[in-house]
Structures are given as structure tokens and as C-alpha cells.
Scaffold this active site. Structure first.
Site, short mmCIF file in Angstrom:
data_model
loop_
_atom_site.label_atom_id
_atom_site.label_comp_id
_atom_site.label_asym_id
_atom_site.label_seq_id
_atom_site.Cartn_x
_atom_site.Cartn_y
_atom_site.Cartn_z
N ASP A 463 22.27 18.85 115.91
CA ASP A 463 20.85 19.02 115.64
C ASP A 463 20.28 17.71 115.05
OD1 ASP A 463 22.62 19.63 113.55
OD2 ASP A 463 21.12 20.75 112.44
N GLU A 681 26.56 8.93 106.51
CA GLU A 681 26.77 10.07 107.41
C GLU A 681 26.90 9.65 108.87
OE1 GLU A 681 24.21 14.15 108.33
OE2 GLU A 681 23.19 12.25 107.99
#
Length: 786
Positions: A463, A681
Site C-alpha cells: 500500500d 523503512e
């Protein structure tokens, strides 16, 4: 001058040779002892012996007073390794004031300071000085000072080797001994305050709330006792209904979100009785402060590399608990995730851990694996090959979770551009329309369809991406089919090899029809799980069938690539995704398909920093009306790297796997060196930058002075990636040798002996370019990426 050092009264001076901690020790060891300084000679303050302390550097209109240090300069070998005597608080102040020009409490290549500081040597009681130079040494100095402050040290003797430490060794050490610990959580009386904090909670209520499964009364009683004994927590304990994943019920929790209880062990309470204690687990990091599904799989790979088998085992225990009580392995362990799963990895995770368990109690190990495999079988039958996720016509499974309304974990404005036309249609503000739509007062079928796909995207883990835009729930994705093929093979293999080719299931649930068809799924009759034993033959047949439908619907011979299949439009979706290589990890590609994937299609995804998520061509043009999505080109994520490395090694393409691992670890290491130890990340793998501007920004980059956590699956990617590198490659990564230099430049299909370095490899240039694109974002302004 160097930062001043004031010696406290009664200070003890000690002998270097017998008190020096190992240079590579963890901070708790290196800084955890008593305050002590080197016994050394003193110097006259009158400078009568010809020694003059070096002056501070002059800049601007003034000439720099320090000459450049040369390789042939005299080195004090006889004196041994250089050490510095440092006043912690004063040096922190000076470093930040002089070097942190952008005020973010980090020293990076984008700071405009002189990148030079004099420190007093320990052998001279701080009287003589030596220059610390460059971003890496200064950022390491700041980190070491912060760690010393953590251990309440006012003054330290610091080895120069701590500042010049091999960056690969330093990062790997920090991950193993510091980051995993900082990311560890427990859901019990000791850990509730930390774990209940949810940056994604925008209801305005900050008091912790915990939801306990219906059939765990002892657990509910435990948390009520904690609430009573710790009234300052204001802990709200709620017991879930038996059917806790009903969409209407889950939506009713939107305004009262909370953490979901996970597995616990019964332990002695030191008072002659028993109590419960939460099993520890690792969270992804940053604003993701709960147990996540596929993050945990990749995290567990890193834990296994670092020898933390029991931590990884405990995470499997939590997933077994979730399947038993919540019906599935959840996207995350929060109330708003109760309808939503994530990519399934349980069987491989359990088998890898089982193979590393202590062999002293084989029966206990087998019982543990049996629980995990039984849980996986239940999840497989009740989630992944059950409607609505399965398409009975093709037999392909899809990400297609239940749910109602707007996902509550996103920021308030995330869907404004979607909701505005509907709000205008009804003459309402977006807020008013949102409330009426969520409570069912207003019906909008097109909006229902949009959020069906939006929830599917979140369940997919990817996502968001244009690959899934407004169609995810209809797609039989290549990644999901590969994972389920691996489930089927793993379950069959475990039953055959560990459980003597038969397994009785202990929990009752309906078994999905096989082989799947429209007719078989239309028939309401379902065989019960406890009606017969499970055998390997059945599972290998399921795997064989899935391999056939993968070849039939997903493989494209002309393009030498696997594609997702749209079960509604009944055709392939020709978005080129790097998840095609997951078939190698699962082992469902033939040798010929593997060769074609690597020979013809790998180049579509391989860039300077590793593998991008998809191709630029598939993503399409980016504009103000069509912004970047974080799971598209040019972004690179740890799951895609690890799955491809392992898959290539499985099929014998080890050199390709090593090259890709080198690229990704080079990108991670240069960021670590140039940006104060950052472990983010995700990356822009084309520009080699973690300063990304895609929808959700980046996680793991907001820290002061010293990185505390890194980011879960990025930590794992580093540790796993190092296991692929040769000693020579590891040394080259530590020297930040660009892949273009290390592997050579390719010209007209030939590797040259004199490689060319691309201008895009300049870290400062890339950082400055990225800074011009990125807008400051606060935590409250970042929508959920999960």
C-alpha cells in the site's frame, strides 16, 4: 580549542592496559563501568617545553589554521591506539553548535559545518589535541556521546577506533545488540504503556485500551488486575465477542481503537502463585508500534541470523494465537485490523525456526511445529481458499478482506480527494458526508467498490501502488499464489517428514473444496477438519494444481515474466512487478522459466541500489494529479530484495543474488555513513536516497543524535544480505565502493576493466537534490502505510 574537560575532585586515574573495554563492545559495557581516566603525564600550562595547543579552525574570511593531514604524517605507534578524554555534555554542545547546521540533531553530509573538531587525548589529560574529521567520524562521535549520556557518564575515555569503526561491522553490531532490543515489546503489565501508544490513533483519546478474546477469561482477569494495581494507566479492558471479525462490529470500534491481546505464558509470580507474562515480539518501528504480519517474517530472518531463535519462535506463537482467537493472522494487532490479513508466511517462518531449535527436547519441538502447521492449515482453508478471497472459476486466491466504511487508521485528510465529489453531490462537508457514509445513512455503491479495493491493497502489504489502483480485490496476484504454493509444499513436507505422513487436526473448521470450481463452491456442504487425518499426498496435489494455474493464468511466455490475473476482466494485468521473482523463492517456477526471468526480465528491475518494486513504464507518468506511490518505481523495499536473493540462490544463480545484495547493502551503508547512522523503512534505489517524497514519507529517520531502532525489515535485510556477500564484497561495501566500480561498467553488453562511476552515485549531490523535493512532515501529517 577542543571542548574543555574538568576533572572532578577525587578522580581515579587507571592503567590503560588493564581497564580498556573492548572497542567493539556494546554501550552498556563500554560506558557502563565506573568513571575512570588514564594515568598519564601532565603538561605545564606555561607551554615552556615548546608545546602549544592547536587553535580552533578559522573559516569564512580567515585562513584555515590546520594543514591537511597526509598519509606520511608521523603516527604515534609506540603510544598505542589513540584515545580521547571527553567532557560529554560540553562536547555534545560544541558538536551540535558547530556541525549541526540544519538543527535536526544529526550530523550528515547535508550539514554545512567545517566537519572538523579537535579532541584532547587521554594520554595528555586532554592537553594535547587531535583532529576528528569528516561526516562519519563526527556523527559517530555524536552517537557515542549520546550513548555515554544514556549511561549517566559525565566524562569518558573514548577510543578513536569507535569513531573510525568499519561501518559494516558497526551497523551489523548495532542491529544485533541494540536495534532488536529497542524494537522489543510485550503486552503485559510491564509493557502496556509502551505498546498501547498508537501514533495512528486520531480519536483524541490517549488512554490505553486492550481487547481480549472471548474465550480467554484468565487473560481478561489478568488485565483487570493490572488496571486496578496501576490506576495511573487508566487501562480500559474490553472482552471481544466470539465472532470478533464481523465487519459491522469492527466498524463500531473505529472511535474506540485499542491493542489486541496476544499470547502469554504462565509464570511464577515470586509469591508462591502463578501469573501471566507477555511473550516478547519485535515491532516494525517508528509509528508502527504493534505486531505486523509480513514484517515479522522478514524480521524473523534477521533474528535467526543473529541467533535470537526464541524471539522469532515467540512471534510464531502470537500468530498461532491470532488464528485461534481472531480467525486469521492479522495485518496488525490493533482493533481496526480485525477484518484484514496480510501476505501469508507462517509455514516457512515456522519451519526455519524449527530447524534451529535446541535439539535437547525433540518431542517439545515437534509439538510446537505441529501447533504451527495446524494453525496454518486452518488459516489456509478458512481464509485463503475460502470465499470471498478465492475465485472459484480459476482457483486463484486474492487479497479481498471484509470491511465497511473508511479505514480508520489513515489520517483525516487522506481520502478527501475521493470523498469531495460525493460530499458536493449531497450538499455536505467532507466531514459530514464521512459520518453519514460510515454509519450507513448514505449509500454509495461506487464508493463501496473503491474501499473494497483500498482494503485489499492494505491487506496485500503493497500500500499503495498503481499496480493495484481500483482493482486489487479482483487480482490473483503472483505474490499471493507463490506464497500459497509454498504453504502447500511446506505443509505436505512437514506432514511427511516430521509427522509420519499423517496429522490429526484438533480444531473443527470447514475444509475448502478441492479441486476448486464454481459448482463445488456453490454447494453449501463442507467437510469438517476433524473428520479425517491430513496426509502429504493431498497437499502436494494442491501444490501441483496451484503450479498449473500459475502457469496457465500468470506466466507470460512472450514477455518472460509472471503477471497478476484480473479475475473479473479475465485477462492478465500487464503491470511489471518484481514480485514475479517470488516464484523462485517458492520454487514453483521451472528451470526454463527461471532462466527466462533472470536472463530477459531481471534488467527491468535492477538499478544502482538493488531492485525497484516495478518498472517505470508500468508505473506511468507522474504529475500533480498523479503523484508517486511508494510501492512503485523508483522505490526499493527489503521484502523484494530478500525474496529475490533467496530465490536466485535456490535455483543456482548465486552470483546474481550476491550482486543484488551488494547493491542494496551498498545503498544502506552509504546512507548509514553519510546520514548519522540512519536505517530507514525504504529507499529510492535509483537516486540512492532515503529522503523520499512518496505519499507517506519515510519511517525510521526521525531520531536525535543516535539511531535507536533502525527499521525492522531493513535491519533484517542488512543481516541477511551480509550472509550472501564474500569477504571481499563485505570489505568493498565497508569502503562504500559503488557497484559500478566494484562490478565494472557495462558498455555495449561488455564489462570494461576500467569501470565508470555515474554522477548519480554522489551522496551529497543526491541528498541536496532530494532535499529540494521533500517538504517537512510531522507525524500527525503522515497517513498509515499499513
Amino acid at each position: 580549542m577542543a571542548p574543555t574537560v574538568s576533572h572532578p575532585p577525587g578522580v581515579t586515574f587507571v592503567d590503560d592496559q588493564h581497564t580498556t573495554p573492548i572497542v567493539g563492545s556494546e554501550a552498556s559495557i563500554y560506558y557502563g563501568g565506573a568513571e575512570a581516566f588514564s594515568r598519564s603525564r601532565t603538561y605545564s600550562a606555561t607551554f615552556m617545553h615548546g608545546y602549544t595547543p592547536k587553535r580552533a579552525p578559522a573559516f569564512g574570511e580567515h585562513q584555515h589554521s590546520r594543514t591537511r593531514r597526509m598519509s606520511h604524517d608521523e603516527k604515534s605507534v609506540a603510544a598505542g591506539p589513540r584515545r580521547f578524554l571527553i567532557d560529554v555534555e560540553e562536547t555534545i554542545r560544541v558538536v551540535l553548535e558547530q556541525e549541526d547546521t540544519d538543527g535536526d540533531f544529526q550530523i550528515s553530509v547535508t550539514d554545512a559545518g567545517p566537519k572538523l573538531m579537535a579532541l584532547g587525548t587521554a594520554t595528555s589529560n586532554g592537553f594535547k589535541t587531535f583532529d576528528i574529521r569528516g561526516t562519519y567520524m563526527l556523527s559517530n562521535l555524536l552517537q557515542e556521546l549520546a550513548l555515554a549520556r544514556d549511561h549517566n557518564r559525565k566524562r569518558i575515555v573514548l577510543d578513536e577506533a569507535r569513531l573510525t569503526e568499519n561501518p559494516v561491522d558497526r551497523l551489523s553490531r548495532m542491529i544485533k545488540h541494540s536495534f532488536w532490543h529497542s524494537l522489543t515489546r510485550r503486552i503485559d503489565g510491564e509493557g502496556l504503556e509502551i505498546i498501547c501508544a498508537d501514533p495512528k490513533n486520531r480519536t483524541g483519546r490517549v488512554n490505553p485500551r486492550i481487547y481480549v478474546p472471548h474465550d480467554e477469561p484468565a487473560m481478561a482477569e489478568y488485565y483487570r488486575k493490572v488496571a486496578k494495581e496501576k490506576p495511573h494507566l487508566n487501562l480500559d479492558v474490553q472482552v471481544l465477542p466470539k465472532k470478533c471479525d464481523d465487519p459491522a462490529f469492527v466498524k463500531s470500534l473505529n472511535n474506540k481503537p485499542g491493542i489486541l491481546a496476544l499470547a502469554m505464558n504462565e509464570v511464577d509470580d515470586s509469591k508462591g502463585g502463578k501469573t501471566l507474562k507477555g511473550i516478547p515480539f519485535i515491532v516494525p518501528g517508528a509509528r508502527f508500534n504493534e505486531l505486523y504480519n509480513w514484517d515479522s517474517y522478514f524480521i524473523s530472518l534477521g533474528l535467526l541470523v543473529d541467533g535470537q531463535v526464541n524471539m522469532a519462535k515467540g512471534m510464531v506463537d502470537h500468530f498461532i494465537f491470532e488464528i485461534k482467537h481472531y480467525g486469521k493472522i492479522l495485518n496488525g494487532s490493533r482493533s481496526y485490523y480485525l477484518c484484514r490479513s496480510q501476505p501469508p508466511f507462517l509455514t516457512d517462518m515456522a519451519l526455519q525456526i524449527y530447524n534451529q531449535l535446541d535439539r535437547s527436547d525433540i518431542d517439545a519441538n515437534r509439538q510446537w511445529l505441529k501447533r504451527a502447521i495446524q494453525a496454518a492449515i486452518k488459516e489456509y482453508h478458512t481464509i485463503w481458499v475460502a470465499e470471498p478471497r478465492i475465485d472459484p472459476k480459476t482457483g486463484l486466491s486474492r487479497f479481498r478482506p471484509d470491511g465497511l466504511g473508511i479505514p480508520p487508521e489513515t489520517e483525516a485528510t487522506h481520502f478527501t480527494h475521493i470523498l469531495e465529489p460525493y460530499a458536493m453531490k449531497h450538499g455536505l462537508s467532507v466531514h459530514e458526508f464521512t459520518e453519514k457514509y460510515n454509519d450507513g445513512t448514505l449509500k454509495e455503491p461506487e464508493l463501496d467498490e473503491y474501499f473494497l479495493h483500498d482494503r485489499a491493497v492494505r491487506e496485500s502489504g503493497h500500500d499503495t501502488t498503481y499496480r493495484f489502483e481500483k482493482r486489487c480485490a479482483n487480482l490473483g496476484t503472483v505474490d499471493l499464489q507463490a506464497l500459497l504454493y509454498k504453504y502447500e509444499v511446506d505443509i505436505g513436507t512437514a506432514i511427511r517428514e516430521v509427522f509420519d505422513d499423517e496429522m490429526e487436526l484438533e480444531e473443527s473448521f470447514p475444509l475448502a473444496p478441492f479441486p476448486p470450481s464454481v459448482e463445488s463452491y456453490a454447494n453449501p456442504y463442507r467437510e469438517d477438519s476433524i473428520s479425517r487425518v491430513q496426509t502429504s499426498e493431498e497437499w502436494f496435489k494442491r501444490a501441483e494444481f496451484r503450479q498449473q494455474i500459475i502457469d496457465k493464468y500468470l506466466w507470460n511466455e512472450n514477455k518472460s515474466l509472471y503477471f497478476d490475473y484480473d479475475t473479473v476482466q479475465e485477462k492478465q494485468s500487464l503491470y511489471e512487478s518484481v514480485t514475479a521473482f517470488w516464484t523462485l523463492w517458492a520454487g514453483c517456477a521451472s528451470e526454463d522459466q527461471c532462466w527466462k526471468l533472470i536472463d530477459n526480465s531481471l534488467s527491468k528491475f535492477e538499478v544502482l541500489g538493488g531492485l525497484v518494486s516495478g518498472t517505470e513504464e508500468s508505473r506511468g507518468k507522474i504529475s500533480l494529479d498523479r503523484p508517486n506511490r511508494q510501492w512503485d518505481y523508483p522505490y526499493a523495499w527489503p521484502p523484494h530484495q530478500i525474496m529475490t536473493w533467496v530465490g536466485m540462490e535456490r535455483y543456482g544463480y548465486l552470483e546474481d543474488a550476491q550482486r543484488l545484495a551488494y547493491r542494496f547493502l551498498y545503498m544502506m551503508t552509504t546512507a548509514f555513513v553519510d546520514f548519522n547512522g540512519v536505517v530507514p523503512e525504504k529507499f529510492d534505489a535509483v537516486k540512492l536516497s532515503h529522503l523520499v517524497d512518496a505519499e507517506y514519507g519515510n519511517q525510521g529517520i526521525d531520531f536525535k543524535m543516535v539511531p535507536r531502532e533502525g527499521f525492522g525489515w531493513m535491519n533484517a535485510a542488512y543481516q541477511v544480505g551480509l550472509s550472501f556477500l564474500t569477504t571481499h564484497m563485505r570489505r568493498a561495501v565497508a569502503a562504500c565502493t559503488s557497484p559500478e566500480v566494484f562490478f565494472g561498467a557495462v558498455v555495449d553488453g561488455q564489462t570494461t576493466s576500467a569501470p565508470v562511476v555515474a554522477t548519480t552515485a554522489d551522496p551529497l549531490g543526491l541528498a541536496m537534490e532530494s532535499l529540494s523535493l521533500v517538504q517537512p512532515v510531522t507525524i500527525s501529517g503522515i497517513p498509515s502505510a499499513y
